[in-house]
Design a protein around this motif. Structure first.
Motif, mmCIF file in Angstrom:
data_model
loop_
_atom_site.group_PDB
_atom_site.id
_atom_site.type_symbol
_atom_site.label_atom_id
_atom_site.label_comp_id
_atom_site.label_asym_id
_atom_site.label_seq_id
_atom_site.Cartn_x
_atom_site.Cartn_y
_atom_site.Cartn_z
ATOM 1 N N ASP A 85 0.849 -1.188 0.000
ATOM 2 C CA ASP A 85 0.000 0.000 0.000
ATOM 3 C C ASP A 85 0.893 1.250 0.000
ATOM 4 O O ASP A 85 2.096 1.153 0.221
ATOM 5 N N GLU A 92 0.687 8.913 -8.625
ATOM 6 C CA GLU A 92 -0.254 8.242 -9.522
ATOM 7 C C GLU A 92 -0.087 8.657 -10.975
ATOM 8 O O GLU A 92 -0.194 7.833 -11.876
ATOM 9 N N LEU A 127 -2.455 -5.203 -16.310
ATOM 10 C CA LEU A 127 -3.513 -4.694 -15.434
ATOM 11 C C LEU A 127 -4.889 -5.052 -15.991
ATOM 12 O O LEU A 127 -5.715 -5.656 -15.286
ATOM 13 N N MET A 168 -7.661 -7.800 -14.538
ATOM 14 C CA MET A 168 -9.008 -7.379 -14.143
ATOM 15 C C MET A 168 -10.061 -8.198 -14.899
ATOM 16 O O MET A 168 -11.063 -8.613 -14.326
ATOM 17 N N LEU A 195 2.556 0.539 -9.739
ATOM 18 C CA LEU A 195 1.214 1.047 -9.434
ATOM 19 C C LEU A 195 0.139 0.115 -9.984
ATOM 20 O O LEU A 195 -0.928 -0.018 -9.389
ATOM 21 N N ASP A 196 0.412 -0.542 -11.102
ATOM 22 C CA ASP A 196 -0.544 -1.502 -11.654
ATOM 23 C C ASP A 196 -0.653 -2.714 -10.738
ATOM 24 O O ASP A 196 -1.750 -3.214 -10.486
ATOM 25 N N LYS A 238 -2.820 -1.802 -7.869
ATOM 26 C CA LYS A 238 -4.248 -1.788 -8.216
ATOM 27 C C LYS A 238 -4.810 -3.207 -8.251
ATOM 28 O O LYS A 238 -5.916 -3.460 -7.775
ATOM 29 N N LYS A 270 -5.140 -4.440 -4.694
ATOM 30 C CA LYS A 270 -6.256 -3.769 -4.012
ATOM 31 C C LYS A 270 -7.581 -4.431 -4.392
ATOM 32 O O LYS A 270 -8.421 -4.712 -3.532
ATOM 33 N N LYS A 271 -7.749 -4.689 -5.673
ATOM 34 C CA LYS A 271 -8.972 -5.333 -6.171
ATOM 35 C C LYS A 271 -9.115 -6.721 -5.538
ATOM 36 O O LYS A 271 -10.192 -7.095 -5.057
#
Lengths: 348, 288
Positions: free
Chosen positions: A108, A160, B76, B80, B100-101, B104, B107-108
């Motif tokens: 995170d 981001e 990514l 998904m 970052l991908d 994500k 997180k999902k």
């Protein structure tokens, strides 16, 4: 990939974080400083520049000119600067610390914040508060000026939009005019995001794009080549445990073919490495491709000493090829390392 | 984690590596039921039907597991799609996925797992060699000849090092029960603690953990297993004791950012916890 301070500050500025007025000099030919008093900051990707003489101050033009002429060519910890960032010197009341990063364990985005920033942050860890981004935003908005919240939110946005994996502002200065200004910035961008990130393309060196293998130069004399980061590191370790000094980390990757292998061998040889250990476990790689490269290299460079271990895809073919060419092969990594180190000791 | 009876889909089946490894996995006995690719000109690869989207592939073949060979920039979306189609086990081989991908994706996965305790999604990777149960199933890219069936679980962040260790355990020790290649990226779907959950659940008594410089996953994973009263034999091997600080050693995750990420520190902490830290692969699980 770490980027230079002047580039990082350019990004901060475009996301609304105040940075000092500045000018970047890639070379210097005796001009006046646009600001006085000013700070001269060597643009090298090295920590503790202040402690290593990479940051100087000037109160007048004379002082600026003489310090600039020195700093522009001065290597800091052995690295030549990309240029000098000249900034207006500010009067400061207090220094804060802030960093945003991806926490590997928690998977995170995390944030660290301290009201005791500056060059001694590492000794002031008691004041450092770290937590999940969302929790830290709550904490900062309760305890501090809303301008801090704005900065922190901008950092998240940079992460981001620019694929930053780490941003540290140390210090964030509170000036006598009660403004918050980012005085220094360390920023890591994720090179894997180059396909969608315009900035990244500009920051990548041409050499980075052409790179066929992962190479890190070390200060020893025994060359190391392998396919796979883990196996290369394990080979370096095995050499060190036997008293040898690895000259490099060089991973030719999975599926490497003859040309890449040959380029890797030549590059090490040209940098003065005459003894090279090759640890090849062919998962995707075909060992005979590697063998072809080694034979060609040995024919051209008779004084080079190669220790090669082969296992996996087509390793039997590769071993026969090498042995027909008079090159000994090994079945196991530690057996190969031992032979190499025996030769080192005999020649010592 | 794998049970052995998975119905496997290959995403990116028409690419060079997708095609190559589909054949290798099929030959090993893995039940490859479908492939997915945006390339509409190919309808079959090595006898496996190719679909243009994940949902119809799953609806028509009942695939419950997928392995991804798609280029990093499509990982990514492809992941998904797999999650949305109801796939439960996702193995991402692709390397160079932006962090970052990966965040994500995780997180999902966490959101879904939070609401469906009995029907969790497992993601392995990115940048990993996959999972293999010798003689049963291979959903990955490892050279199968290095793996002989036995009783030791391998949990590894590194691919080639996992093959090296598997070869040693297969020829000079008691063989491999399961090999879990978790991946060399800083952000991965299944960490060592989660891999240890499987070891505990299946009551596997021997575990070889192959670590690297950087991060702290090995310590936190082993700590958690011990806290759950796991009393099997854990042995670790680390690569990168000679790595310089602050330099990325091939794997994006293999970088030392502070002392606590050095092998010296990791081994010291593990020894204090009573774990055997092995310094030569040849000494792993050898009777002394």
């Amino acid at each position: 990939m770490k980027i230079q301070e002047y580039l990082a500050k350019g990004i901060l500025g475009s996301y609304g974080i105040t940075v000092p007025s500045s000018k970047f000099f890639s070379s210097y030919s005796g001009s006046d400083s646009p600001f006085l008093p000013c700070v001269l900051k060597s643009q090298v990707l090295i920590g503790s520049r202040m402690k290593n003489g990479g940051i100087l101050f000037a109160d007048n033009q004379e002082e600026f000119k003489s310090k600039m002429s020195i700093l522009i060519n001065k290597p800091i910890k052995g690295t030549k600067p990309e240029g000098i960032l000249v900034e207006k010197k500010l009067e400061i009341k207090q220094e804060y610390y802030c960093s945003i990063f991806i926490n590997r364990l928690e998977r995170d985005i995390f944030l660290s914040f301290s009201e005791c920033g500056g060059i001694n942050i590492e000794e002031n860890t008691d004041s450092l508060k770290t937590g999940k981004y969302e929790d830290m935003v709550d904490y900062i908005s309760e305890k501090y000026n809303q301008d801090f919240v704005k900065i922190v939110k901008s950092l998240k946005k940079i992460m981001e939009k620019e694929d930053a994996t780490y941003i540290e502002i140390n210090p964030i200065a509170l000036t006598v005019e009660s403004k918050l200004v980012a005085l220094d910035c360390v920023m890591d961008l994720d090179e894997n995001a180059y396909f969608r990130n315009g900035h990244l393309k500009n920051y990548m060196n041409l050499s980075d794009q052409k790179e066929q293998f992962h190479y890190v130069k070390l200060d020893g004399d025994i060359g190391i080549i392998g396919c796979g980061a883990g196996i290369v590191m394990a080979t370096m370790d095995a050499i060190s445990m036997k008293g040898g000094k690895p000259a490099d980390f060089l991973d030719i990757g999975g599926g490497a073919e003859k040309d890449i292998t040959l380029n890797a061998l030549k590059m090490l040889y040209d940098s003065g490495i005459k003894r090279i250990v090759m640890n090849i476990f062919g998962g995707i790689t075909n060992c005979d491709e590697i063998a072809k490269a080694v034979i060609e290299f040995k024919n051209e460079n008779i004084d080079a000493s190669i220790f090669i271990r082969l296992a996996g895809n087509n390793s039997e073919i590769a071993k026969r090829m090498l042995e027909n060419a008079g090159i000994k092969t090994y079945e196991y990594m530690y057996e190969m390392v031992n032979s190499c180190m025996e030769e080192v000791k005999c020649n010592a | 984690m794998l049970e052995g009876n998975e119905r496997v889909c290959v995403q990116g089946i028409t690419g060079k590596y997708g095609k190559f490894h589909t054949k290798k996995m099929k030959d090993y006995g893995t039940n490859i039921v479908c492939g997915v690719s945006p390339n509409k000109t190919v309808s079959e690869v090595h006898g496996v039907k190719v679909y243009s989207d994940m949902q119809s592939a799953v609806n028509e073949t009942g695939a419950d597991t997928t392995i991804l060979f798609v280029p990093a920039k499509f990982v990514l979306n492809a992941t998904m799609d797999a999650i949305n189609s109801g796939i439960k086990k996702i193995i991402i081989i692709s390397e160079h996925v932006p962090q970052l991908d990966s965040l994500k994706i995780i997180k999902k996965m966490s959101e879904i797992n939070h609401n469906h305790h009995n029907d969790k999604i497992t993601i392995i990777g990115p940048n990993c060699p996959g999972i293999m149960i010798p003689d049963v199933i291979k959903v990955g890219i490892m050279p199968e000849s290095a793996f002989k069936s036995g009783d030791i679980a391998i949990i590894s962040r590194s691919g080639t090092l996992m093959y090296e260790v598997a070869k040693h355990l297969s020829t000079r020790s008691t063989g491999v029960k399961i090999a879990m290649g978790l991946g060399g990226d800083p952000i991965i779907g299944t960490n060592i603690a989660e891999a240890m959950d499987y070891v505990i659940e299946k009551n596997i008594r021997k575990v070889a953990i192959i670590g690297e410089v950087g991060g702290n996953d090995e310590i936190s994973g082993i700590k958690k297993a011990l806290a759950m009263n796991y009393n099997g034999n854990i042995q670790t091997f680390f690569a990168g004791r000679t790595a310089p600080k602050g330099k990325t050693m091939g794997h994006a995750g293999a970088i030392i950012k502070g002392f606590e990420e050095t092998i010296e520190h990791k081994e010291q902490v593990l020894n204090e916890m009573g774990i055997r830290t092995i310094k030569k692969i040849d000494d792993l699980f050898i009777r002394v």
